[in-house]
Design an enzyme around this catalytic site. Structure first.
Site, PDB file in Angstrom:
ATOM      1  N   HIS A 176       9.643   6.087   9.012  1.00 50.31           N
ATOM      2  CA  HIS A 176       8.185   6.247   8.981  1.00 50.31           C
ATOM      3  C   HIS A 176       7.791   7.579   8.347  1.00 50.31           C
ATOM      4  O   HIS A 176       7.702   8.607   9.028  1.00 50.31           O
ATOM      5  CB  HIS A 176       7.655   6.143  10.419  1.00 50.31           C
ATOM      6  CG  HIS A 176       6.181   5.982  10.530  1.00 50.31           C
ATOM      7  ND1 HIS A 176       5.593   5.269  11.549  1.00 50.31           N
ATOM      8  CD2 HIS A 176       5.158   6.432   9.763  1.00 50.31           C
ATOM      9  CE1 HIS A 176       4.276   5.307  11.408  1.00 50.31           C
ATOM     10  NE2 HIS A 176       3.993   6.024  10.328  1.00 50.31           N
ATOM     11  N   ASN A 214       0.366   3.022   2.925  1.00 51.43           N
ATOM     12  CA  ASN A 214      -1.059   3.384   2.860  1.00 51.43           C
ATOM     13  C   ASN A 214      -1.343   4.442   1.801  1.00 51.43           C
ATOM     14  O   ASN A 214      -1.910   5.490   2.073  1.00 51.43           O
ATOM     15  CB  ASN A 214      -1.596   3.815   4.239  1.00 51.43           C
ATOM     16  CG  ASN A 214      -0.959   5.091   4.776  1.00 51.43           C
ATOM     17  OD1 ASN A 214       0.144   5.467   4.373  1.00 51.43           O
ATOM     18  ND2 ASN A 214      -1.650   5.765   5.690  1.00 51.43           N
ATOM     19  N   ASP A 241       0.634   0.279   8.426  1.00 50.36           N
ATOM     20  CA  ASP A 241       0.476   1.528   9.170  1.00 50.36           C
ATOM     21  C   ASP A 241      -0.735   2.347   8.723  1.00 50.36           C
ATOM     22  O   ASP A 241      -1.020   2.493   7.542  1.00 50.36           O
ATOM     23  CB  ASP A 241       1.732   2.392   9.063  1.00 50.36           C
ATOM     24  CG  ASP A 241       1.583   3.649   9.901  1.00 50.36           C
ATOM     25  OD1 ASP A 241       1.269   3.521  11.085  1.00 50.36           O
ATOM     26  OD2 ASP A 241       1.733   4.753   9.348  1.00 50.36           O
ATOM     27  N   ASP A 299       6.797   9.964  11.294  1.00 51.51           N
ATOM     28  CA  ASP A 299       5.386   9.776  10.946  1.00 51.51           C
ATOM     29  C   ASP A 299       4.857  11.016  10.227  1.00 51.51           C
ATOM     30  O   ASP A 299       3.706  11.441  10.435  1.00 51.51           O
ATOM     31  CB  ASP A 299       4.532   9.440  12.179  1.00 51.51           C
ATOM     32  CG  ASP A 299       3.166   8.868  11.796  1.00 51.51           C
ATOM     33  OD1 ASP A 299       2.937   8.593  10.604  1.00 51.51           O
ATOM     34  OD2 ASP A 299       2.330   8.713  12.703  1.00 51.51           O
ATOM     35  N   GLY A 334      -2.887  13.208  11.702  1.00 51.73           N
ATOM     36  CA  GLY A 334      -1.539  13.220  11.136  1.00 51.73           C
ATOM     37  C   GLY A 334      -0.944  14.612  11.118  1.00 51.73           C
ATOM     38  O   GLY A 334      -1.671  15.600  11.053  1.00 51.73           O
TER      39      GLY A 334
HETATM   40  N1  NCD Z   1      -0.319   9.166  12.132  1.00 48.23           N
HETATM   41  C1  NCD Z   1      -1.478   9.563  11.653  1.00 48.23           C
HETATM   42  O1  NCD Z   1      -2.238  10.181  12.382  1.00 48.23           O
HETATM   43  N2  NCD Z   1      -1.835   9.338  10.367  1.00 48.23           N
HETATM   44  C2  NCD Z   1      -1.141   8.539   9.411  1.00 48.23           C
HETATM   45  C3  NCD Z   1      -1.363   7.086   9.612  1.00 48.23           C
HETATM   46  C4  NCD Z   1      -0.650   6.491  10.786  1.00 48.23           C
HETATM   47  O2  NCD Z   1       0.557   6.726  10.990  1.00 48.23           O
HETATM   48  O3  NCD Z   1      -1.232   5.715  11.546  1.00 48.23           O
HETATM   49  C5  NCD Z   1      -1.569   8.973   8.029  1.00 48.23           C
HETATM   50  O4  NCD Z   1      -1.346   8.235   7.059  1.00 48.23           O
HETATM   51  O5  NCD Z   1      -2.078  10.091   7.889  1.00 48.23           O
HETATM   52 ZN    ZN Z   2       0.355   4.564  12.446  1.00 48.32          ZN
HETATM   53 ZN    ZN Z   3       2.168   6.656   9.939  1.00 44.77          ZN
END
Ligand code: NCD
Ligand code: ZN
Ligand code: ZN
EC number: 3.5.2.3
Length: 426
Positions: free
Chosen positions: A55, A89, A147, A300, A319
Site C-alpha cells: 500500500h 488513485n 483505495d 499507506d 495521509g
Molecule cells: N490514507 C490517507 O489518508 N490518504 C490516502 C488515501 C487512502 O489511503 O485512503 C491518500 O491517497 O492520500
Molecule cells: Zn485508504
Molecule cells: Zn492509501
C-alpha cells in the site's frame, strides 16, 4: 554483473555473523566467503528478506509535485523495500491497461524497487461501474483497489470479488461506509468531541469489513482489508478467519503507534484516513499483528504538498509519509515490546505481503538458490526523524523529531545494492 559479497550479517538476527555471496541476483553461498567482488560491510546487521509494501501512494501520474515514481522508489529503497504496490488513485486513475503499464514501465526504468501498479476496481474510483479488471490483469495487475474510496455498493463489491476469483487476483478494500463518515474529521470519541471535530465512527470500518468477509466467503474469493484501524475490526477478522474466510489484512505503522491524543494541537500532519484511534485500539492492533489475525504491515505512504497540509484541519488532505520510518516503528511497537522477533518482522514486512500479492520472487527464505532481495538492519541504531531529509518533496511525517530505534543500512534488489548507509548509490 560482478558477484556481491555481504560480509558479517546475521540472517533473521540469529547465530554468529556469516558472509553471503550473491551471483547473478541469486544467493550462491552462505557462510565464509573467500570470493572477491563488490563488498557490503554488514557489521553484524540483521539480514532480512526485502520488505514488500502492499500500500503505497506514488502520485504519478498527476501529482508529481508531491511524489514521483522515481522519488517514491528512492524512499522505498531507503526504507528497506524491494517491492511496492502503487495505489490507483492517481490522475488519471489507474483504471485501464494504459495507465498501469505506464506505472510499471516507469518503475522498471527507475529500477530501485519493483513497482507493481494496483488497478482500480471501478471506473474513475467512482464506485458505479466495474473497471476492466480482465485487461489490467492481463497487463500484470495482481491487486485491485479503489483505495481512498470504499467500494460501498454491495452488489458491485460482490461482482468485483467474483471477477477477482476468476482472474486469481485480490481485491483490497478501503473499508469506510461513506454514509457514516460524511464530514468526518477524526475518530468518533471523547477527543473529537472535546476538539469539536466531526466523528468517524469505528463501526463505519467494521461494518464494511464484516460485510465484505461475508461476501468473500459466499463467493469463495480472497479479500484483503487495507489499513485496519480498530480493535473491532480485529475481532471481525478473527471471526471471519476462524470460519474459513480467505481474508488477509494490513495495519499501518502509524496505527500501531499513534493515537487521537495527538490531535490536540490541530496539526494536520496527524490527519489520516482512517483516523488515528485510541490507545486501546493500538494495543489490540499490535496483538492482532503478533497473532496473525492481521497479516502484515503496509505503509499507506501518502505524500502531500505543503499547501495541502499547512492549512486548517478541515481543509487538509488526509495521509502521512511511511516508507522511510516503517521498520523503525515496527521495531518500536512490536520488537521492543517483545511481541515479535526478527522472524516475525520478516513475516509481517516481507513474507506475508509477498504471498498475499502472489509475488514468486519476494518474501523468500534466506537460502542458497533464492533470489537476493534483502534488507540489512542495524538493530542498535537510534536516529531522529527529519522529514526534510527524506527522499522526495513531501515532508508530512507525523514522526518528525521523534527518536526511533533501528535503521536500514542497505537494501539489495536481485543482487544490486539499491540503498546503502542512507544513500542511493550512483
Ligand atoms: N490514507 C490517507 O489518508 N490518504 C490516502 C488515501 C487512502 O489511503 O485512503 C491518500 O491517497 O492520500
Ligand atoms: Zn485508504
Ligand atoms: Zn492509501
Amino acid at each position: 554483473m560482478s558477484p556481491l559479497i555481504i560480509r558479517g550479517v546475521r540472517p533473521y538476527g540469529e547465530g554468529d555473523p556469516v558472509d553471503v555471496l550473491v551471483r547473478d541476483g541469486v544467493i550462491a553461498a552462505i557462510g565464509e566467503v573467500a570470493e572477491e567482488g563488490e563488498e557490503v560491510d554488514g557489521a553484524g546487521a540483521v539480514l532480512l528478506p526485502g520488505f514488500v509494501d502492499l500500500h503505497t501512494h506514488l502520485r504519478e501520474p498527476g501529482r508529481e509535485d508531491t511524489e514521483t515514481i522515481a522519488s517514491g522508489s528512492a524512499a522505498a529503497a531507503l526504507g528497506g523495500y524491494t517491492a511496492v504496490f502503487a495505489m490507483a488513485n492517481t490522475n488519471p486513475v489507474a483504471d485501464n491497461a494504459v495507465v498501469v503499464e505506464h506505472v510499471a514501465r516507469r518503475g522498471r526504468e527507475v529500477g530501485l524497487v519493483d513497482v507493481h501498479p494496483v488497478g482500480a476496481v471501478t471506473v474513475g474510483l467512482a464506485g458505479e461501474k466495474l473497471a476492466e479488471l480482465g485487461t489490467m490483469a492481463k497487463a500484470g495487475v495482481r491487486v485491485f483497489s479503489d483505495d481512498g474510496h470504499c467500494v460501498h455498493d454491495p452488489l458491485l463489491m460482490r461482482r468485483a470479488l467474483e471477477y477477482s476469483k476468476a482472474l486469481d487476483v485480490v481485491v483490497a478494500q478501503h473499508a469506510e461506509e461513506p454514509r457514516l463518515t460524511v464530514g468526518a474529521q477524526a475518530h468518533e470519541g471523547e477527543q473529537a468531541s472535546r476538539l469539536g471535530l466531526q466523528g468517524w465512527p469505528a463501526a463505519a470500518e467494521e461494518a464494511i469489513v464484516a460485510r465484505d468477509c461475508l461476501l468473500a466467503k459466499q463467493v469463495g474469493a480472497r479479500l484483503h482489508v487495507c489499513h485496519v484501524s480498530t480493535s473491532g475490526t480485529a475481532d471481525v477478522l478473527a471471526w471471519a478467519k476462524a470460519r474459513g474466510t480467505e481474508v488477509s489484512a494490513e495495519v499501518t505503522p502509524h496505527h500501531l503507534l499513534l493515537t487521537d491524543e495527538r490531535l490536540a494541537t490541530y496539526d494536520p500532519v496527524n490527519k489520516v484516513n482512517p483516523p488515528l484511534r485510541t490507545a486501546a485500539d493500538t494495543e489490540a492492533l499490535r496483538r492482532a499483528l503478533a497473532d496473525g489475525v492481521i497479516d502484515c504491515v503496509a505503509t499507506d505512504h501518502a505524500p502531500h504538498a505543503v499547501q495541502d497540509k499547512d492549512c486548517e484541519w478541515s481543509a487538509a488532505r488526509p495521509g502521512m509519509l511511511g516508507l522511510q520510518t516503517a521498520l523503525s516503528i515496527v521495531v518500536e511497537t512490536m520488537v521492543n515490546t517483545g511481541l515479535l522477533d526478527w522472524r516475525g518482522v520478516a513475516r509481517v514486512m516481507s513474507e506475508r505481503p509477498a504471498a498475499i500479492a502472489g509475488l514468486p520472487d519476494q518474501g523468500r527464505p534466506i537460502e542458497v538458490g533464492e533470489p537476493a532481495n534483502l534488507t540489512l538492519v542495524d538493530p542498535g541504531a537510534r536516529w531522529v526523524v527529519r522529514g526534510a531529509e527524506f527522499a522526495g518533496v513531501a515532508a508530512n511525517t507525523p514522526f518528525e523529531g521523534m527518536e526511533l530505534p533501528a535503521r536500514v543500512v542497505a537494501t539489495v534488489l536481485r543482487g544490486r545494492v539499491t540503498a546503502s548507509s542512507g544513500r542511493i548509490p550512483a
